[in-house]
Design a protein around this motif. Sequence first.
Motif, PDB file in Angstrom:
ATOM      1  N   UNK B  43       0.897  -1.254   0.127  1.00  0.00           N
ATOM      2  CA  UNK B  43      -0.093   0.066   0.017  1.00  0.00           C
ATOM      3  C   UNK B  43       0.785   1.300  -0.028  1.00  0.00           C
ATOM      4  N   UNK B  44       1.913   1.290   1.127  1.00  0.00           N
ATOM      5  CA  UNK B  44       2.667   2.408   1.177  1.00  0.00           C
ATOM      6  C   UNK B  44       3.349   2.698  -0.091  1.00  0.00           C
ATOM      7  N   UNK B  45       4.048   1.592  -0.688  1.00  0.00           N
ATOM      8  CA  UNK B  45       4.929   1.698  -1.889  1.00  0.00           C
ATOM      9  C   UNK B  45       3.897   2.303  -3.128  1.00  0.00           C
ATOM     10  N   UNK B  46       2.659   1.815  -3.128  1.00  0.00           N
ATOM     11  CA  UNK B  46       1.912   2.469  -4.133  1.00  0.00           C
ATOM     12  C   UNK B  46       1.563   3.854  -4.217  1.00  0.00           C
ATOM     13  N   UNK B  50       2.628   7.236  -6.295  1.00  0.00           N
ATOM     14  CA  UNK B  50       1.789   8.391  -6.860  1.00  0.00           C
ATOM     15  C   UNK B  50       2.279   9.608  -6.489  1.00  0.00           C
ATOM     16  N   UNK B  51       3.043   9.819  -5.043  1.00  0.00           N
ATOM     17  CA  UNK B  51       3.531  10.949  -4.352  1.00  0.00           C
ATOM     18  C   UNK B  51       5.067  11.395  -5.308  1.00  0.00           C
ATOM     19  N   UNK B  66      -2.199  13.989 -16.976  1.00  0.00           N
ATOM     20  CA  UNK B  66      -0.944  14.400 -17.101  1.00  0.00           C
ATOM     21  C   UNK B  66      -0.103  13.188 -16.541  1.00  0.00           C
ATOM     22  N   UNK B  67       0.783  12.512 -17.556  1.00  0.00           N
ATOM     23  CA  UNK B  67       1.458  11.362 -16.908  1.00  0.00           C
ATOM     24  C   UNK B  67       2.511  11.963 -16.065  1.00  0.00           C
ATOM     25  N   UNK B  68       2.776  11.492 -14.949  1.00  0.00           N
ATOM     26  CA  UNK B  68       3.618  12.102 -13.885  1.00  0.00           C
ATOM     27  C   UNK B  68       4.828  11.254 -13.561  1.00  0.00           C
ATOM     28  N   UNK B  69       5.090  10.159 -14.301  1.00  0.00           N
ATOM     29  CA  UNK B  69       6.120   9.304 -13.926  1.00  0.00           C
ATOM     30  C   UNK B  69       7.322   9.799 -13.871  1.00  0.00           C
TER      31      UNK B  69
END
Lengths: 282, 359
Positions: B43-46, B50-51, B66-69
């Motif tokens: 969960x935290x990893x996911x 995102x962060x 907007x793709x934020x990768x």
Amino acid sequence: MVEDRRLGDLIAYIILTIGVAIVAFPVWLTFVASTWDAATIINGQLPLYPGPHFFENYYRVLFVGTSSTTREPVATMMFNSFVMAMTIAIGKIIISVLSAYAIVYYRFPFRMAAFWIIFVTLMLPVEVRIFPTFKIVSDLGMLDTYQGLAVPLIASATGTLLFRQFFLTIPDELLEASKIDGAGPFKFFKDTMLPLSITTIAALFVIQFIYGWNQYLWPLLIATKDSMLTIVIGIKKMIVTSDALTEWQLAMATAMLAMLPPVFVVIVMQRLFVKGLVETEK
Amino acid sequence: MAQVTLTHVKKVYAGGVEAVKGVSFDIPDGGFCVLVGPSGCGKSTLLRMVAGLETISAGEVSIGNRVVNQIEPADRDIAMVFQNYALYPHMSVYDNMAYGLRNRGTPKDEIEKRVAEAARILAIEPFMQRRPRQLSGGQRQRVAMGRAIVRKPQVFLFDEPLSNLDAKLRVQMRVEIKKLQRALGVTSIYVTHDQVEAMTLSDKLVVMNGGQVEQIGVPSEVYRKPASKFVATFIGSPPMNILPATIDGPGIVALGDAILEARDLQQDLAAGTKVEVGLRPEDIEIVTEGQAGSLPFDVEFIEELGATQLFHGQLSGLPFVMQAATGEVAAQPGRLWITVDPDRVHVFDATSGTRLGRA
Ligand SMILES: Nc1ncnc2c1ncn2[C@@H]1O[C@H](COP(=O)(O)OP(=O)(O)OP(=O)(O)O)[C@@H](O)[C@H]1O
Ligand SMILES: [Mg+2]
């Protein structure tokens, strides 16, 4: 019970007083000796109370110089020592805080190798590497300069290790919060790490200032001109073993003066790190 | 506008640990998505992907189309609330909240306005000049929220923000977070392993297990129709009873001698297929002895919860729990006859654990 406590307190105070007396007596004796004239001391009849020559002796050491042994006044020596100690202390702090920051927070090739190399230099204090270091300094023409006095002593593994250990205790979330708050690596260092390290910096400053101030062997090699003497070397030069009579009152006055800056630094910085310890900003 | 979309997102850590194994879902603008699952499920990893605090090994994360990768955390227009708050210890509450805005070059009067407003909403005005260590846990939590609010981000990210608080405060803050999120209308992702938080906060619940999504849905649906045995036992307290059974006919399962009707059961299963039946403790009904289809339940001891009682015992030799309103059933050991509404009988595949429901 109450009686017991009183007895315990009394014993504690007695032991403390003895301890303080043992530490303070030589200092007192030094001070007393610095306030009499040469004749009284040479007689071997030094009283245990201060004499009438305080201003005369101190004025002479500070501004005139001591006859034949050292031609420079102690004020010059104090200035030299001060420049050297400050450069060493500040230089060490800057270098170690930056290198520790790099080692803890950056991922670069040979990061651990860099760390271990720094670590290994703990085993190589000035005394061990004195000949090659002297050779380099003299080849670079830095004899009788402040750089020559201070720079070779700046490299410090102790400081780097100290800051590294401290940085490792800072939660990662703080870095992450900074990242999200838009602070880059430099801003994070300046806005978060430095303020949090103040206590460590103060402690390190005290230790390193005193270390720099008390250097003996290195300045002995580097400072060949009288104008570059440090106060520790100055004291040594004033105590003449052979024919000429040592002017003990002047040597003692110089010793007293040599004690002042470290004491001053401890008192000023102590307030800072005691405050830090009490407030525990973590 | 600020919809968050995850497409086949994967995370492989440096050591080779595959923490997130291809997760896809989206959160509509203003939605409140809760990621729930056991410890270590990713969960935290996911959330950290995102962060932008963790690189994305494969797949795509986009925020508001907007793709934020490849975008830095600071430029993703998100705000995060950490489990241990991560307030700057050497800054006042005011500076903690203003820091992010200052770094962005927000004009001074605008900063003052926003901080004052956040302080008012969160009722932390009296503490503005204090340091974090001079605050209680709940107050720190509010400051951490305030730091997120002042930024007016597109997305709020919460990583177990309430787990350091005591039970009472946790309930209170839970309600406040929900209210605040409604009022501000900011898309939110919230990580927790507390299923009560998960059920009450979310309008989209994502149940994760072992780096994979087990089920996505509105909380009531996840509760009523758990997609797998894992979800069934994870959501709901006390956990669902799971009993081995066999298929007896279309929509009928046999539990030893007893027969249960399961309305949602897939119809085309061969009789004799081994399955598992899930019965929620709160769905059990008491009937009179001998009623058709009733099961014998041997009560061994009773736990008092105040409004309800938990009856622990055995059903066909397997541990079984039933919950009933206090006073409804005589609280003493002995045999009870029970049944379950056919709508509330869950049947799972005995090997894979997936729900055997109607298509
Ligand atoms: N930096 C890392 N390097 C290697 N593996 C990691 C790292 N961080 C987490 N993991 C592993 O990834 C998996 C998922 O971790 P994660 O922190 O996302 O779990 P979680 O669901 O948040 O659990 P919890 O509820 O305990 O916080 C775990 O198996 C963990 O051991
Ligand atoms: Mg976690």
